[in-house]
Each structure stands twice: as C-alpha cells, then as structure tokens.
Design a protein around this motif. Structure first.
Motif, PDB file in Angstrom:
ATOM      1  N   HIS A   1      57.026  22.983 -27.911  1.00  0.00           N
ATOM      2  CA  HIS A   1      55.687  22.503 -28.300  1.00  0.00           C
ATOM      3  C   HIS A   1      55.687  22.097 -29.765  1.00  0.00           C
ATOM      4  O   HIS A   1      55.143  21.063 -30.144  1.00  0.00           O
TER       5      HIS A   1
ATOM      6  N   PRO B   1      51.059  21.951 -37.442  1.00  0.00           N
ATOM      7  CA  PRO B   1      50.743  23.321 -37.027  1.00  0.00           C
ATOM      8  C   PRO B   1      51.960  23.978 -36.390  1.00  0.00           C
ATOM      9  O   PRO B   1      52.946  23.303 -36.091  1.00  0.00           O
ATOM     10  N   SER B   2      51.889  25.282 -36.186  1.00  0.00           N
ATOM     11  CA  SER B   2      53.029  25.970 -35.595  1.00  0.00           C
ATOM     12  C   SER B   2      52.590  27.302 -35.011  1.00  0.00           C
ATOM     13  O   SER B   2      51.853  28.046 -35.670  1.00  0.00           O
ATOM     14  N   SER B   3      53.049  27.618 -33.809  1.00  0.00           N
ATOM     15  CA  SER B   3      52.643  28.871 -33.182  1.00  0.00           C
ATOM     16  C   SER B   3      53.030  30.036 -34.082  1.00  0.00           C
ATOM     17  O   SER B   3      54.189  30.151 -34.496  1.00  0.00           O
ATOM     18  N   GLY B   4      52.044  30.848 -34.384  1.00  0.00           N
ATOM     19  CA  GLY B   4      52.275  32.001 -35.257  1.00  0.00           C
ATOM     20  C   GLY B   4      52.586  31.598 -36.690  1.00  0.00           C
ATOM     21  O   GLY B   4      52.997  32.439 -37.490  1.00  0.00           O
ATOM     22  N   ASN B   5      52.432  30.326 -37.034  1.00  0.00           N
ATOM     23  CA  ASN B   5      52.788  29.807 -38.371  1.00  0.00           C
ATOM     24  C   ASN B   5      54.250  30.146 -38.710  1.00  0.00           C
ATOM     25  O   ASN B   5      54.598  30.364 -39.870  1.00  0.00           O
TER      26      ASN B   5
ATOM     27  N   THR C   1      42.404  24.154 -31.940  1.00  0.00           N
ATOM     28  CA  THR C   1      43.484  25.146 -31.969  1.00  0.00           C
ATOM     29  C   THR C   1      44.363  24.985 -30.737  1.00  0.00           C
ATOM     30  O   THR C   1      43.851  24.917 -29.609  1.00  0.00           O
ATOM     31  N   GLY C   2      45.663  24.914 -30.967  1.00  0.00           N
ATOM     32  CA  GLY C   2      46.628  24.942 -29.871  1.00  0.00           C
ATOM     33  C   GLY C   2      46.727  26.367 -29.360  1.00  0.00           C
ATOM     34  O   GLY C   2      46.624  27.319 -30.136  1.00  0.00           O
ATOM     35  N   ILE C   3      46.923  26.528 -28.058  1.00  0.00           N
ATOM     36  CA  ILE C   3      46.983  27.880 -27.467  1.00  0.00           C
ATOM     37  C   ILE C   3      48.216  27.953 -26.567  1.00  0.00           C
ATOM     38  O   ILE C   3      48.237  27.372 -25.475  1.00  0.00           O
ATOM     39  N   GLY C   4      49.221  28.673 -27.050  1.00  0.00           N
ATOM     40  CA  GLY C   4      50.464  28.785 -26.268  1.00  0.00           C
ATOM     41  C   GLY C   4      50.442  29.949 -25.296  1.00  0.00           C
ATOM     42  O   GLY C   4      51.306  30.066 -24.435  1.00  0.00           O
TER      43      GLY C   4
ATOM     44  N   TYR D   1      44.415  17.470 -32.333  1.00  0.00           N
ATOM     45  CA  TYR D   1      44.095  18.117 -33.620  1.00  0.00           C
ATOM     46  C   TYR D   1      43.521  17.083 -34.593  1.00  0.00           C
ATOM     47  O   TYR D   1      42.490  17.305 -35.237  1.00  0.00           O
TER      48      TYR D   1
ATOM     49  N   HIS E   1      54.635  18.615 -31.678  1.00  0.00           N
ATOM     50  CA  HIS E   1      53.670  18.472 -32.782  1.00  0.00           C
ATOM     51  C   HIS E   1      54.337  17.801 -33.981  1.00  0.00           C
ATOM     52  O   HIS E   1      53.778  16.883 -34.589  1.00  0.00           O
TER      53      HIS E   1
ATOM     54  N   SER F   1      44.000  24.987 -37.946  1.00  0.00           N
ATOM     55  CA  SER F   1      43.671  25.593 -36.660  1.00  0.00           C
ATOM     56  C   SER F   1      42.459  26.484 -36.857  1.00  0.00           C
ATOM     57  O   SER F   1      42.441  27.297 -37.795  1.00  0.00           O
TER      58      SER F   1
ATOM     59  N   LEU G   1      38.339  32.188 -28.496  1.00  0.00           N
ATOM     60  CA  LEU G   1      38.153  30.816 -28.983  1.00  0.00           C
ATOM     61  C   LEU G   1      38.116  29.790 -27.850  1.00  0.00           C
ATOM     62  O   LEU G   1      37.429  28.776 -27.958  1.00  0.00           O
TER      63      LEU G   1
ATOM     64  N   LEU H   1      50.598  27.213 -45.456  1.00  0.00           N
ATOM     65  CA  LEU H   1      50.319  26.485 -44.218  1.00  0.00           C
ATOM     66  C   LEU H   1      50.741  25.031 -44.444  1.00  0.00           C
ATOM     67  O   LEU H   1      50.717  24.547 -45.570  1.00  0.00           O
TER      68      LEU H   1
HETATM   69  C1  LIG Z   1      52.343  25.538 -29.912  1.00  0.00           C
HETATM   70  C2  LIG Z   1      51.233  26.295 -30.596  1.00  0.00           C
HETATM   71  C3  LIG Z   1      50.689  27.413 -29.984  1.00  0.00           C
HETATM   72  C4  LIG Z   1      49.641  28.117 -30.604  1.00  0.00           C
HETATM   73  N1  LIG Z   1      49.070  29.174 -29.949  1.00  0.00           N
HETATM   74  C5  LIG Z   1      48.001  29.803 -30.507  1.00  0.00           C
HETATM   75  C6  LIG Z   1      47.309  30.830 -29.791  1.00  0.00           C
HETATM   76  O1  LIG Z   1      47.668  31.178 -28.644  1.00  0.00           O
HETATM   77  N2  LIG Z   1      46.230  31.403 -30.402  1.00  0.00           N
HETATM   78  C7  LIG Z   1      45.795  31.022 -31.658  1.00  0.00           C
HETATM   79  O2  LIG Z   1      44.798  31.570 -32.158  1.00  0.00           O
HETATM   80  N3  LIG Z   1      46.442  30.055 -32.354  1.00  0.00           N
HETATM   81  C8  LIG Z   1      47.513  29.436 -31.806  1.00  0.00           C
HETATM   82  N4  LIG Z   1      48.140  28.415 -32.483  1.00  0.00           N
HETATM   83  C9  LIG Z   1      47.694  28.029 -33.823  1.00  0.00           C
HETATM   84  C10 LIG Z   1      48.651  28.577 -34.898  1.00  0.00           C
HETATM   85  O3  LIG Z   1      48.429  29.945 -35.053  1.00  0.00           O
HETATM   86  C11 LIG Z   1      48.469  27.786 -36.204  1.00  0.00           C
HETATM   87  O4  LIG Z   1      48.936  26.493 -36.018  1.00  0.00           O
HETATM   88  C12 LIG Z   1      49.214  28.448 -37.355  1.00  0.00           C
HETATM   89  O5  LIG Z   1      48.657  29.681 -37.697  1.00  0.00           O
HETATM   90  C13 LIG Z   1      49.220  27.556 -38.578  1.00  0.00           C
HETATM   91  O6  LIG Z   1      47.910  27.265 -38.979  1.00  0.00           O
HETATM   92  P1  LIG Z   1      47.443  25.762 -39.167  1.00  0.00           P
HETATM   93  O7  LIG Z   1      47.470  25.110 -37.804  1.00  0.00           O
HETATM   94  O8  LIG Z   1      46.060  25.872 -39.722  1.00  0.00           O
HETATM   95  O9  LIG Z   1      48.414  25.086 -40.073  1.00  0.00           O
HETATM   96  C14 LIG Z   1      49.168  27.694 -31.873  1.00  0.00           C
HETATM   97  C15 LIG Z   1      49.737  26.573 -32.491  1.00  0.00           C
HETATM   98  C16 LIG Z   1      50.742  25.877 -31.858  1.00  0.00           C
HETATM   99  C17 LIG Z   1      51.314  24.654 -32.529  1.00  0.00           C
END
Ligand SMILES: Cc1cc2nc3c(=O)[nH]c(=O)nc-3n(C[C@H](O)[C@H](O)[C@H](O)COP(=O)(O)O)c2cc1C
Length: 492
Positions: free
Chosen positions: A182, A104-108, A452-455, A441, A186, A316, A400, A100
């Motif tokens: 997005h 942060p990143s969607s879906g890592n 937590t970001g939620i896309g 964040y 970030h 997150s 969440l 990690l």
């Molecule tokens: C643009 C964006 C969209 C995300 N969307 C979701 C989401 O819909 N649901 C969720 O549980 N986490 C979401 N996340 C959190 C990511 O899963 C998380 O950033 C990733 O697993 C890396 O973990 P970290 O933020 O602890 O480094 C999102 C993060 C970002 C940046």
C-alpha cells in the motif's frame, strides 16, 4: 507459498487478534530514516517554489508549467512535493517530536525509500542517488549511467522505489507485507502527481527482474525494489549525458534497529512474487467486469487550492467530527473522479480495484452502501440504512470509519490480477489500492476535507457484509473521508 496462503493467513478476525497479542518493543523501533553513510551528500536548494497549479487540476490529468533552471532545482522541487518532511508531531507524555512526510505511511513507519538514477540533467552529475529525507539532500552512491539499465524509456530521471519490510513488520508482523505494498502505491502516486505538477510525465514499471535491479543498484539487503518510475518531459532541464566510467561510492546502509525479528512468511510471499531474469513482456489482463448503477454522479465540485499547499498540508485525520455536517455529492463526485483517472504503469492497463462506499453523511445520498462504477460515473445502491456502527466495526472498531462522511472498502479482483501476472499480481492490486488512496487524500484535502487510510479491517467480515461471493474479490484496503477533528500534537 502462494499469494492465497499468505493472504488467508494474514487476515484479521476477532479470533486472530485474541490469539496473537503483540506488545511493541519501543526500544527497538526501526529508524524511519535510511542513510547510506560515507558517500558524498549533495545539497538540494532549500525552499523550492510551490507548484501553483490547482491540486484538483493535477488530479484530473493537468500539468503544471514550472520550469526549473537546472537539475538541482528540479530535483529539489520534485522531492519536496513528493517525499519530504512536511510537519512534525509532539508526543504529549515525553514532549519529543517526530517527523511526518508528504507521503502517508501506515504507523508513520515509512518502509518506502526513494533511489534515483539521473542521466544528462543540467548541472547534476550522472549517477545513482538515494534521497535522504531527513535533511532533503541526495546521497551520491555512484557516478555513471544507471538510467538506461533500468528502463527502456529515454528518461533523464529514473526512480527505484524500495521497501524495507522490517520497518512495518516491527509493528504489524506478518500482515506488514500488505502495508509495504500500500505504502508503495501511495509513494508512487505522490511522485507521479508531483512530476505532473512540475510539468513532466511518469511511467511506472512493476515488471522487472527483482534480483538484477537490486544488484545493479547495490541495494542494502533489507531493501527490496518494488517499482521503477521513469520521468520524462520538457520541464526537466537536460544537457548532454556525461561519458564518464562508473565510479562507486556505495556507502554503508545505517542499521535501523538493534535487533531484527525474522518474519519467514514475509520472506516467502516476497519470493513468491519475484520475477526472474527472463520475465519477458507483461500480459494483458481480462477487463474489469462492467456494471452500472441508478445514480448518476453530478459534475465534480471545483476547488482552487494549489498543489503545493495541498500536498504540504495533507495529513491523516485522527478522527472525524461525526454528527450531521455533510459533504456534498459534488465533492464526492470530485474525489471519485480523481480515483478513477488512468494510472500510467505497465500493470495498470485495466483496473483491479472497485470501491464500495459506506455513505454516512453526503447531501443528496441516502445513508447506505453503494458500489462505484467508474466508467459510467455511477453509483449502484447496495443496501440502505445507517452504516456508522458497521463501518467502524469492520475497520477493527476504529471510530473514524463511522465518524467520517463516507468510508470505503476497496475490493480487488486478485484472481484476475494473478491470472494475468502470476503471483506478482498480488503486488499490483495493493499498489493500485494505495495509489487510489493517495488520490483520495489529495482530493479530500483540496476540497477542505480530511482523509485517513485504514489498513486494519476484518477481512472475511467485510466479504460477508458486502455479500461477496467467493471469487468476487477480496478486501485490500479501507479508507475514510470527512471533517477532521483538530490534532493538538501537530506542529510545523
Ligand atoms: C496503508 C496505510 C494504512 C493506514 N492504516 C491506518 C489505520 O488503520 N488507522 C489509522 O488511524 N491510520 C492509518 N493510517 C494513517 C497513518 O497512521 C498516517 O499516514 C501516519 O501516521 C502518518 O501521518 P500523515 O498521514 O499525517 O503523514 C494508514 C496509512 C496508510 C498509508
């Protein structure tokens, strides 16, 4: 293809989810780490000192005073607090670990890559580099002066942030372009705030000719330049620029997957938002609509946690505790204040994104929906009542958003952005949403909360629920803040 066609066809609805079920091909998951193979790799000093300034002070516009003695020390500190690996998680079923990062990143999946050009940095050759996040090192792709070709600002360090859309498309398919944007927002703020914490300034340009920049940097064709971020200021250790000729090592970009699936819609929206050589200056956008609310936000809560600690421990939340533990309205005020501070970018003269809040558990605020008016520091009451079920439901049924203390819908005036910037404006509203998310964040983490970001959200359901007239805006991002549940998979 126009932004509207892309946006409409990538909206989530119950029907679209049912129609387009998708199974992930784990064997073909893209490598989240890019390497340019066959180039010199320069070490960045290990364990750079942590910026001691408090995170909230940086978010309020303050600057750290750390003075690195030379270029390698400066770059190491900057990147360690902007883009490096900061933790790992263990997959319970297999025991294998994955990394990690600070950003942060969607879906890592980490679509964003950090390239940078340096000019006149002390003890560091002028050239073009790619940050190898997997080993906190710099790949030297070329020697020479690239910085002045990338920006008009006299800047010793110029970043080119690129997106690899395939990394996100593997999981999120056509909607992935939104997540790349997005993610870029970030990453931009992660970099800009780390720069501030190390005592320098940054300015981001979104208005540049895409193909020229890609050619100048000889980017691998799966990488698309999205933002150019110039860093300048007294804390950057400089000497005289080198006068040497350009020498290319270039390197071979590693293959990220065995097979690539084409996503023509993503190619088309990317092409539609490109600028050509003659892009000229950037237009002034119409100002954001003004408004006010009956609730004056109190002075922001304070917190002393250092920028270094906050950035490296930010995570997150998997979920939040729910129940009755509330945050204070002063904490909420501090987070909203951080989100509203100016962005330094050529597309950020006016704001396009407005925050709607689903307040579940904030001391001194009745549960309900509110709209934030940042210029006045006020909240407008939109509707009352418990919003926990609806907030989770609108976020594609993710608990969440209901278990948080507060959840957000970010509503963007895409029409206004596009009137000023053409379809390029589609990128800018998402950059802004991601940038707001990054600030939320860090503010949450600084205050002892999690975020937590939620896309993933049901676009038109959100519009209907918030009673947005057509033309009043489109939801572009969701967000949630509260008390995180412990994550047993997390390691150092
Ligand atoms: C643009 C964006 C969209 C995300 N969307 C979701 C989401 O819909 N649901 C969720 O549980 N986490 C979401 N996340 C959190 C990511 O899963 C998380 O950033 C990733 O697993 C890396 O973990 P970290 O933020 O602890 O480094 C999102 C993060 C970002 C940046």
């Amino acid at each position: 293809m126009t932004w509207r066609e892309y946006h409409e066809s990538t909206k989530h609805s119950v029907e679209s989810l049912r129609r387009t079920r998708h199974t992930l091909d784990w064997a073909n998951m893209p490598d989240p780490f890019r390497h340019y193979e066959g180039v010199p790799v320069l070490d960045l000093p290990a364990d750079p000192p942590a910026p001691a300034i408090s995170a909230l002070e940086v978010l309020q516009g303050g600057a750290g005073g750390t003075l690195a003695s030379d270029g390698p020390a400066f770059l190491s500190q900057l990147l360690y607090y902007a883009a490096a690996i900061s933790a790992s998680k263990r997959v319970p079923s297999t025991g294998s670990k994955y990394a990690l990062r600070v950003n942060p990143s969607s879906g890592n999946l980490h679509p964003t890559e950090f390239h940078f050009a340096t000019r006149g940095l002390k003890d560091w050759p002028d050239g073009l580099y790619h940050y190898r996040a997997s080993s906190h090192t710099a790949e030297q792709r070329a020697l020479g002066n690239f910085a002045t070709g990338l920006t008009d600002i006299d800047a010793p360090i110029v970043f080119v942030l690129t997106s690899i859309a395939w990394r996100e498309a593997w999981k999120y398919r056509d909607r992935a372009y939104r997540y790349c944007l997005h993610d870029m927002g970030h990453a931009w703020q992660a970099l800009a705030l780390a720069a501030r914490a190390t005592g320098c300034d940054s300015f981001a340009a979104g208005n540049f000719p895409d193909d020229e920049v890609a050619q100048l940097c000889r980017l691998s064709e799966d990488e698309w330049p999205m933002l150019i971020v110039a860093l300048h200021g007294h804390s950057i250790p400089v000497c005289h620029p080198d006068v040497s000729e350009t020498v290319w090592f270039e390197g071979r970009a590693n293959k990220l997957s065995n097979e690539y699936t084409a996503y023509p819609l993503i190619d088309r929206i990317h092409a539609a938002t490109k600028l050509r050589t003659d892009c000229g200056g950037i237009c002034e956008a119409e100002p954001a609509p003004g408004g006010s609310g009956a609730i004056k936000l109190p002075p922001p809560a304070s917190a002393t946690r250092s920028f270094g600690e906050v950035v490296r421990t930010r995570r997150s939340a998997l979920d939040f505790r729910g129940g009755t533990q509330s945050m204070s309205i002063a904490q909420l005020s501090a987070m909203l204040d951080a989100s509203a501070r100016p962005f330094l970018a050529d597309f950020a003269g006016t704001r396009f994104v407005q925050l709607y809040l689903y307040v579940h558990c904030v001391d001194g605020l009745e549960p309900g929906v509110y709209r934030h008016w940042p210029e006045k520091g006020e909240l407008e009451f939109v509707r009352s009542g418990d919003q926990r079920v609806i907030a989770a439901g609108l976020s594609l049924g993710q608990d969440l958003a209901g278990n948080a203390c507060v959840a957000f819908s970010m509503i963007a005036g895409i029409d206004r952005a596009v009137r000023a910037h053409g379809d390029r404006g589609y990128r800018y509203v998402h950059f802004e949403a991601g940038a707001i998310g990054q600030r939320l964040y860090l503010a949450a983490e600084a205050l002892g909360l999690g975020a937590t970001g939620i896309g993933a959200f049901f676009d038109d359901e959100v519009h209907r629920f918030l009673n947005l007239a057509s033309g009043q805006g489109q939801v572009v991002y969701h967000f949630a803040i509260g008390y995180p549940v412990p994550d047993p998979r997390l390691g150092a």
